[in-house]
Design a protein around this motif. Structure first.
Motif, mmCIF file in Angstrom:
data_model
loop_
_atom_site.group_PDB
_atom_site.id
_atom_site.type_symbol
_atom_site.label_atom_id
_atom_site.label_comp_id
_atom_site.label_asym_id
_atom_site.label_seq_id
_atom_site.Cartn_x
_atom_site.Cartn_y
_atom_site.Cartn_z
ATOM 1 N N UNK A 384 -10.491 -13.990 -32.396
ATOM 2 C CA UNK A 384 -9.823 -14.942 -31.289
ATOM 3 C C UNK A 384 -8.409 -14.814 -31.389
ATOM 4 N N UNK A 385 -8.015 -14.219 -32.552
ATOM 5 C CA UNK A 385 -6.177 -14.090 -32.536
ATOM 6 C C UNK A 385 -5.539 -14.924 -33.305
ATOM 7 N N UNK A 386 -6.320 -15.969 -34.272
ATOM 8 C CA UNK A 386 -5.753 -16.685 -35.175
ATOM 9 C C UNK A 386 -5.099 -15.606 -36.368
ATOM 10 N N UNK A 387 -3.846 -16.057 -36.726
ATOM 11 C CA UNK A 387 -3.286 -15.243 -37.714
ATOM 12 C C UNK A 387 -2.887 -15.846 -38.957
ATOM 13 N N UNK A 388 -3.672 -16.920 -39.255
ATOM 14 C CA UNK A 388 -3.332 -17.677 -40.243
ATOM 15 C C UNK A 388 -4.027 -16.989 -41.791
ATOM 16 N N UNK A 389 -2.986 -17.027 -42.709
ATOM 17 C CA UNK A 389 -3.505 -16.203 -43.944
ATOM 18 C C UNK A 389 -2.619 -16.740 -44.933
ATOM 19 N N UNK A 390 -3.495 -17.067 -46.415
ATOM 20 C CA UNK A 390 -2.725 -17.184 -47.511
ATOM 21 C C UNK A 390 -2.959 -15.707 -48.300
ATOM 22 N N UNK A 391 -1.915 -15.149 -48.403
ATOM 23 C CA UNK A 391 -2.197 -13.761 -49.204
ATOM 24 C C UNK A 391 -2.530 -14.046 -50.673
ATOM 25 N N UNK A 392 -3.463 -13.161 -51.232
ATOM 26 C CA UNK A 392 -4.088 -13.157 -52.525
ATOM 27 C C UNK A 392 -2.789 -12.994 -53.623
ATOM 28 N N UNK A 402 -9.062 -21.541 -56.350
ATOM 29 C CA UNK A 402 -9.031 -22.773 -56.518
ATOM 30 C C UNK A 402 -7.525 -23.289 -55.754
ATOM 31 N N UNK A 403 -6.478 -22.373 -56.104
ATOM 32 C CA UNK A 403 -5.076 -22.950 -55.376
ATOM 33 C C UNK A 403 -5.092 -22.947 -53.900
ATOM 34 N N UNK A 404 -5.678 -22.065 -53.618
ATOM 35 C CA UNK A 404 -6.160 -21.617 -52.006
ATOM 36 C C UNK A 404 -6.606 -23.155 -51.461
ATOM 37 N N UNK A 405 -7.644 -23.621 -52.123
ATOM 38 C CA UNK A 405 -8.334 -24.449 -51.577
ATOM 39 C C UNK A 405 -7.444 -25.983 -51.802
ATOM 40 N N UNK A 406 -6.658 -25.988 -52.719
ATOM 41 C CA UNK A 406 -5.813 -27.187 -52.882
ATOM 42 C C UNK A 406 -4.708 -27.145 -51.770
ATOM 43 N N UNK A 407 -4.278 -26.062 -51.376
ATOM 44 C CA UNK A 407 -3.164 -25.599 -50.486
ATOM 45 C C UNK A 407 -3.821 -26.264 -49.083
ATOM 46 N N UNK A 409 -6.289 -28.103 -48.656
ATOM 47 C CA UNK A 409 -6.929 -29.610 -48.383
ATOM 48 C C UNK A 409 -5.441 -30.698 -48.643
ATOM 49 N N UNK A 410 -4.444 -30.093 -49.507
ATOM 50 C CA UNK A 410 -3.565 -31.149 -49.644
ATOM 51 C C UNK A 410 -2.196 -30.732 -48.872
ATOM 52 N N UNK A 411 -2.137 -29.406 -48.252
ATOM 53 C CA UNK A 411 -0.902 -28.983 -47.799
ATOM 54 C C UNK A 411 -0.067 -28.648 -48.864
ATOM 55 N N UNK A 412 -0.150 -28.705 -50.062
ATOM 56 C CA UNK A 412 0.762 -28.195 -51.107
ATOM 57 C C UNK A 412 0.025 -28.036 -52.283
ATOM 58 N N UNK A 413 0.482 -27.384 -53.237
ATOM 59 C CA UNK A 413 -0.261 -27.002 -54.638
ATOM 60 C C UNK A 413 0.717 -27.745 -55.588
#
Length: 540
Positions: A384-392, A402-407, A409-413
């Motif tokens: 649908x056009x959303x470009x959000x990504x956390x690169x591996x 686990x770090x991606x989940x923390x990011x 959930x909390x907005x930061x690691x």
């Protein structure tokens, strides 16, 4: 629904006085369960806090214990421990009762029921509760009140059962009235969940054969519920009593004093499952992940069944008794390991588990689920056009699930070590999400924001990194706590500072230099006054 009145006849009235004994003194497992139920603290966090109160503060006895009892020798020191508690205003009234009481009986003092260490109790060091960080204070309070409560009598109740008959049907009514608070007096000033869920309805005085009226009836439709998910408290209880699941009497007896893990390792087992990603915390609840379900789908039944632990415990007991050979036992374990590895290689997970794509969290741009892709953790709304990504991989560093989940959930690691700049230099930083993009969050003055390394042992505020030290953020209010980055010619790392704050001391650090220029090795320890001291390990 309300119906017309029916006459009831009382066929039986039973009243009896019941006593409720205080739970035994804390061992580590019970303290972890209580702290999780009452304050939502993880088992590993409770152990860390208790260890700090033991090592750094000297306010509690050794925490890694499986005993609920004291030795007669330690019981001789009780007056000094009560004197220390009497210095605290909120404990002082209870110490008066405790000092006037007889010495604790065999329910609490029994040499035969103490293993390597006694139950957890307070020491003879006078606590200054206002100087303790909030979570340390909570743990100390749990232990102190349980210790004080053993000097009080049992709580007493009047329990009433009434049997009535109306229109040919028989009904049972129960009620409970408090007669004497007993040991629960110690918990009056704090929120107490010990009576939660109990029937405390008061029934008036009634006599057999008396006629009463039914004035209201109600039909309730209910459904059976599945078992509740585990919390850390209930999982710890299960691990401790896992032997109860076994049918074989000998194996059950072998596991009676053991369970799964030990008081010192159960918290680490749970934390390992969380770190690897087999389970997740949802508030107080522990929930399996798709990865965890895949594991259970793959491993042989023998690994999942506590019967294996029971068999090993029985064999170890037989070896101790001289009726089994250690060599045969070890050969059996080696063969079992080889068989399991070979079986795992030949297995594939069920399609149902393999085809699931676990949601790591919610997209911060559109709210859809974020899932793992080949090169990154991306929004499932990409079509649908959303470009959000956390690169591996970010700046040469692999970002774990686990770090991606923390990011998310909390907005930061937390601080992640080992990033590489374009110039090829290594650096450490946290990651944060800003306007849907992942950015670095540095712990130095360049970013204006700092990552907490732990709590100040003097005032409880956060400790952060500065150019020359790891300092308390409460310095403007006068707190002078500091860990210098260089001590006796040795650079102190962020990890060493964190360990010092959380555990009260570091591991052995090599390469300090004395004023005379001689090299020496030592442990850095946090004194009760907040000062950093050397601890030397004797070479024997």
């Amino acid at each position: 629904m309300v119906i017309r009145q029916f006459e009831q006849v009382l066929w039986g009235v039973e009243e009896k006085e019941v006593a409720e004994l205080l739970p035994l003194l804390f061992n580590l497992n019970d303290l972890q369960k209580e702290a999780n139920k009452k304050y939502g603290l993880a088992a590993a966090k409770t152990l860390e806090l208790a260890q700090s109160l033991y090592e750094a503060r000297k306010l509690l006895t050794y925490p890694r214990t499986d005993s609920h009892h004291l030795t007669r020798e330690l019981a001789k020191t009780i007056p000094g421990r009560l004197s220390a508690l009497a210095s605290v205003t909120e404990y002082e009234p209870y110490t008066i009762t405790a000092r006037a009481a007889n010495s604790p009986g065999k329910r609490y003092v029994d040499d035969g029921k103490v293993s390597d260490h006694t139950a957890l109790i307070s020491t003879n060091i006078k606590p200054v509760l206002d100087n303790l960080p909030p979570n340390e204070r909570k743990i100390y309070d749990l232990v102190a009140r349980r210790f004080l409560a053993i000097f009080f009598p049992p709580a007493r109740y009047k329990q009433t059962k009434v049997i009535t008959e109306t229109t040919g049907e028989t009904f049972l009514t129960t009620g409970k009235m408090e007669l004497d608070k007993g040991w629960k007096t110690v918990y009056e000033s704090v929120k107490n969940d010990l009576d939660e869920g109990e029937d405390t309805g008061v029934i008036p005085e009634l006599t057999r054969g008396e006629q009463v009226q039914t004035t209201k009836t109600e039909i309730r439709e209910k459904e059976t519920r599945p078992p509740k998910r585990y919390t850390e408290a209930s999982l710890l209880a299960f691990m401790e009593g896992a032997g109860r699941l076994l049918e074989d009497r000998e194996l059950k007896a072998a596991m009676k004093e053991h369970g799964l893990g030990t008081p010192a390792t159960r918290a680490a087992i749970i934390e390992c499952l969380l770190k690897v990603g087999y389970i997740e915390r949802h508030k107080k609840t522990l929930v399996p992940t798709a990865k965890g379900e895949t594991l259970i789908d793959l491993v042989p039944e023998i690994i999942k069944n506590p019967e294996l632990t029971g068999q090993w415990e029985k064999t170890l007991a037989d070896i101790e008794a001289g009726t089994a050979e250690p060599g045969e036992f070890m050969n059996g374990i080696k063969q079992l390991t080889a068989n399991i590895v070979e079986l795992a290689r030949s297995q594939i997970a069920s399609n149902q588990v393999q085809t699931r794509r676990e949601a790591l969290g919610s997209c911060l741009l559109c709210g859809k689920a974020v899932i793992e892709g080949k090169k990154g953790y991306c929004c499932s709304g990409y079509k649908e056009g959303c470009k959000f990504i956390i690169w591996k991989e970010i700046a040469g560093k692999s970002i774990t699930q686990s770090q991606a989940k923390t990011l998310l959930k909390k907005g930061k690691t937390g601080v992640i070590k080992g990033f590489t700049s374009k110039a090829g230099k290594k650096f450490d930083a946290a990651l944060k999400i800003n306007n849907g993009k992942v950015e670095f969050l540095f712990t130095d003055n360049n970013s204006g924001k700092k990552v907490s390394l732990g709590q100040c042992p003097l005032c409880g505020k956060e400790v952060t990194e500065t150019p020359k030290s790891y300092s308390c953020t409460g310095y403007k209010e006068g707190c002078k706590f500091v860990i210098w980055k260089e001590i006796a010619g040795k650079r102190i790392s962020v990890q060493q500072a964190q360990r010092l704050l959380t555990r009260g001391k570091t591991a052995l650090i090599k390469g300090f230099k004395s004023k005379a220029g001689k090299s020496f090795d030592a442990v850095l320890a946090l004194g009760q006054d907040g000062k950093i001291k050397f601890q030397f390990i004797s070479k024997e």
